[in-house]
Design a protein around this motif. Structure first.
Motif, PDB file in Angstrom:
ATOM      1  N   MET A   9       0.833  -1.204   0.000  1.00 24.08           N
ATOM      2  CA  MET A   9       0.000   0.000   0.000  1.00 24.08           C
ATOM      3  C   MET A   9       0.866   1.251   0.000  1.00 24.08           C
ATOM      4  SD  MET A   9      -3.057  -0.818  -0.385  1.00 24.08           S
ATOM      5  CE  MET A   9      -3.966   0.635   0.081  1.00 24.08           C
ATOM      6  N   LEU A  10       1.940   1.268   0.795  1.00 23.24           N
ATOM      7  CA  LEU A  10       2.829   2.432   0.819  1.00 23.24           C
ATOM      8  C   LEU A  10       3.499   2.629  -0.532  1.00 23.24           C
ATOM      9  CD1 LEU A  10       4.465   2.134   4.342  1.00 23.24           C
ATOM     10  CD2 LEU A  10       2.781   3.804   3.580  1.00 23.24           C
ATOM     11  N   ALA A  11       3.911   1.520  -1.162  1.00 21.96           N
ATOM     12  CA  ALA A  11       4.529   1.621  -2.488  1.00 21.96           C
ATOM     13  C   ALA A  11       3.538   2.174  -3.500  1.00 21.96           C
ATOM     14  CB  ALA A  11       5.045   0.251  -2.923  1.00 21.96           C
ATOM     15  N   LEU A  12       2.296   1.697  -3.457  1.00 20.47           N
ATOM     16  CA  LEU A  12       1.270   2.217  -4.364  1.00 20.47           C
ATOM     17  C   LEU A  12       1.006   3.692  -4.111  1.00 20.47           C
ATOM     18  CD1 LEU A  12      -1.274  -0.747  -4.396  1.00 20.47           C
ATOM     19  CD2 LEU A  12       0.184   0.023  -6.290  1.00 20.47           C
ATOM     20  N   MET A  13       0.930   4.065  -2.827  1.00 20.90           N
ATOM     21  CA  MET A  13       0.685   5.467  -2.484  1.00 20.90           C
ATOM     22  C   MET A  13       1.838   6.342  -2.960  1.00 20.90           C
ATOM     23  SD  MET A  13      -1.023   4.881   1.264  1.00 20.90           S
ATOM     24  CE  MET A  13      -0.788   6.545   1.804  1.00 20.90           C
ATOM     25  N   ALA A  14       3.069   5.859  -2.815  1.00 17.37           N
ATOM     26  CA  ALA A  14       4.230   6.621  -3.269  1.00 17.37           C
ATOM     27  C   ALA A  14       4.180   6.805  -4.787  1.00 17.37           C
ATOM     28  CB  ALA A  14       5.519   5.915  -2.852  1.00 17.37           C
ATOM     29  N   GLY A  15       3.752   5.767  -5.501  1.00 12.81           N
ATOM     30  CA  GLY A  15       3.610   5.876  -6.949  1.00 12.81           C
ATOM     31  C   GLY A  15       2.569   6.898  -7.338  1.00 12.81           C
ATOM     32  N   TRP A  16       1.439   6.888  -6.650  1.00 18.37           N
ATOM     33  CA  TRP A  16       0.401   7.879  -6.930  1.00 18.37           C
ATOM     34  C   TRP A  16       0.885   9.280  -6.625  1.00 18.37           C
ATOM     35  CZ3 TRP A  16      -3.559   4.444  -4.048  1.00 18.37           C
ATOM     36  CH2 TRP A  16      -4.018   3.442  -4.906  1.00 18.37           C
ATOM     37  N   ALA A  17       1.612   9.440  -5.529  1.00 20.90           N
ATOM     38  CA  ALA A  17       2.125  10.766  -5.163  1.00 20.90           C
ATOM     39  C   ALA A  17       3.056  11.276  -6.245  1.00 20.90           C
ATOM     40  CB  ALA A  17       2.826  10.709  -3.817  1.00 20.90           C
ATOM     41  N   GLY A  18       3.887  10.394  -6.814  1.00 23.57           N
ATOM     42  CA  GLY A  18       4.788  10.799  -7.882  1.00 23.57           C
ATOM     43  C   GLY A  18       4.034  11.262  -9.111  1.00 23.57           C
ATOM     44  N   GLN A  19       2.949  10.583  -9.448  1.00 25.51           N
ATOM     45  CA  GLN A  19       2.147  10.970 -10.594  1.00 25.51           C
ATOM     46  C   GLN A  19       1.435  12.284 -10.322  1.00 25.51           C
ATOM     47  OE1 GLN A  19      -0.445   7.670 -11.262  1.00 25.51           O
ATOM     48  NE2 GLN A  19       1.155   6.391 -12.141  1.00 25.51           N
ATOM     49  N   ALA A  20       0.946  12.462  -9.106  1.00 33.01           N
ATOM     50  CA  ALA A  20       0.202  13.676  -8.771  1.00 33.01           C
ATOM     51  C   ALA A  20       1.103  14.895  -8.795  1.00 33.01           C
ATOM     52  CB  ALA A  20      -0.451  13.521  -7.404  1.00 33.01           C
ATOM     53  N   SER A  21       2.382  14.745  -8.453  1.00 29.96           N
ATOM     54  CA  SER A  21       3.259  15.908  -8.405  1.00 29.96           C
ATOM     55  C   SER A  21       3.489  16.492  -9.793  1.00 29.96           C
ATOM     56  CB  SER A  21       4.582  15.549  -7.742  1.00 29.96           C
ATOM     57  OG  SER A  21       5.271  14.601  -8.531  1.00 29.96           O
ATOM     58  N   ALA A  22       3.318  15.694 -10.836  1.00 30.27           N
ATOM     59  CA  ALA A  22       3.518  16.185 -12.193  1.00 30.27           C
ATOM     60  C   ALA A  22       2.297  16.938 -12.706  1.00 30.27           C
ATOM     61  CB  ALA A  22       3.833  15.015 -13.115  1.00 30.27           C
ATOM     62  N   ALA A  23       1.170  16.816 -12.045  1.00 32.26           N
ATOM     63  CA  ALA A  23      -0.068  17.459 -12.496  1.00 32.26           C
ATOM     64  C   ALA A  23      -0.394  18.652 -11.614  1.00 32.26           C
ATOM     65  CB  ALA A  23      -1.215  16.447 -12.433  1.00 32.26           C
ATOM     66  N   ASP A  24      -1.241  19.518 -12.120  1.00 32.62           N
ATOM     67  CA  ASP A  24      -1.738  20.612 -11.292  1.00 32.62           C
ATOM     68  C   ASP A  24      -2.765  20.058 -10.329  1.00 32.62           C
ATOM     69  OD1 ASP A  24      -0.216  22.549 -12.517  1.00 32.62           O
ATOM     70  OD2 ASP A  24      -1.757  23.060 -13.983  1.00 32.62           O
ATOM     71  N   LEU A  25      -2.600  20.379  -9.065  1.00 20.90           N
ATOM     72  CA  LEU A  25      -3.529  19.923  -8.046  1.00 20.90           C
ATOM     73  C   LEU A  25      -4.231  21.115  -7.441  1.00 20.90           C
ATOM     74  CD1 LEU A  25      -1.288  17.315  -6.180  1.00 20.90           C
ATOM     75  CD2 LEU A  25      -3.061  16.859  -7.854  1.00 20.90           C
ATOM     76  N   GLY A  26      -5.443  20.909  -6.998  1.00 25.21           N
ATOM     77  CA  GLY A  26      -6.178  21.954  -6.305  1.00 25.21           C
ATOM     78  C   GLY A  26      -6.405  21.546  -4.870  1.00 25.21           C
ATOM     79  N   LEU A  27      -6.564  22.513  -4.023  1.00 22.75           N
ATOM     80  CA  LEU A  27      -6.827  22.254  -2.613  1.00 22.75           C
ATOM     81  C   LEU A  27      -8.144  22.917  -2.264  1.00 22.75           C
ATOM     82  CD1 LEU A  27      -5.888  21.368   0.255  1.00 22.75           C
ATOM     83  CD2 LEU A  27      -4.855  23.620   0.459  1.00 22.75           C
ATOM     84  N   THR A  28      -9.050  22.139  -1.725  1.00 22.11           N
ATOM     85  CA  THR A  28     -10.322  22.673  -1.284  1.00 22.11           C
ATOM     86  C   THR A  28     -10.388  22.572   0.219  1.00 22.11           C
ATOM     87  OG1 THR A  28     -11.393  21.937  -3.317  1.00 22.11           O
ATOM     88  CG2 THR A  28     -12.824  22.457  -1.464  1.00 22.11           C
TER      89      THR A  28
END
Length: 116
Positions: A6-25
């Protein structure tokens, strides 16, 4: 074993998310406040800030290095201290200090025009 996967999967998702624009609500309650302020710093920076206070969340949004950084309020002996990565914003009254880790602080003072 499940936790590692799960941590490895989460780390992979975090890496993908950092390349995209994210919004904070941040849901704002009726007693939440957003306050504009403008500071003129000794190094010539003109900083238009927004302070957000919503329940237990206290943030400062400060434009630095071409982007709006979100500073989170942390414990301070006096004044209001906010941090974002290597940056620290410590304000008290009409003055504040902006510090980047390993560098001397820059003194900033509020100006009459808070418009952002």
């Amino acid at each position: 074993m499940t936790r590692i996967v799960m941590l490895a999967l989460m780390a992979g998702w975090a890496g993908q998310a950092s390349a995209a624009d994210l919004g904070l609500t941040l849901p704002l309650s009726t007693d939440a406040t957003i306050t504009a302020a403008r500071y003129q710093c000794d190094d010539g920076r003109d900083l238009p800030l927004r302070y957000v206070n919503a329940g237990g969340n206290a943030l400062a949004i400060i434009p630095l290095e071409g982007e709006d950084l979100i500073f989170v309020n942390v414990v301070a002996a006096s004044g209001a201290r906010y941090v974002a990565g290597m940056w620290e914003w410590w304000s008290k009254g009409d003055e504040a200090t902006l510090t980047r880790a390993g560098e001397p602080g820059i003194t900033c003072k509020t100006t009459a025009d808070p418009a952002n």
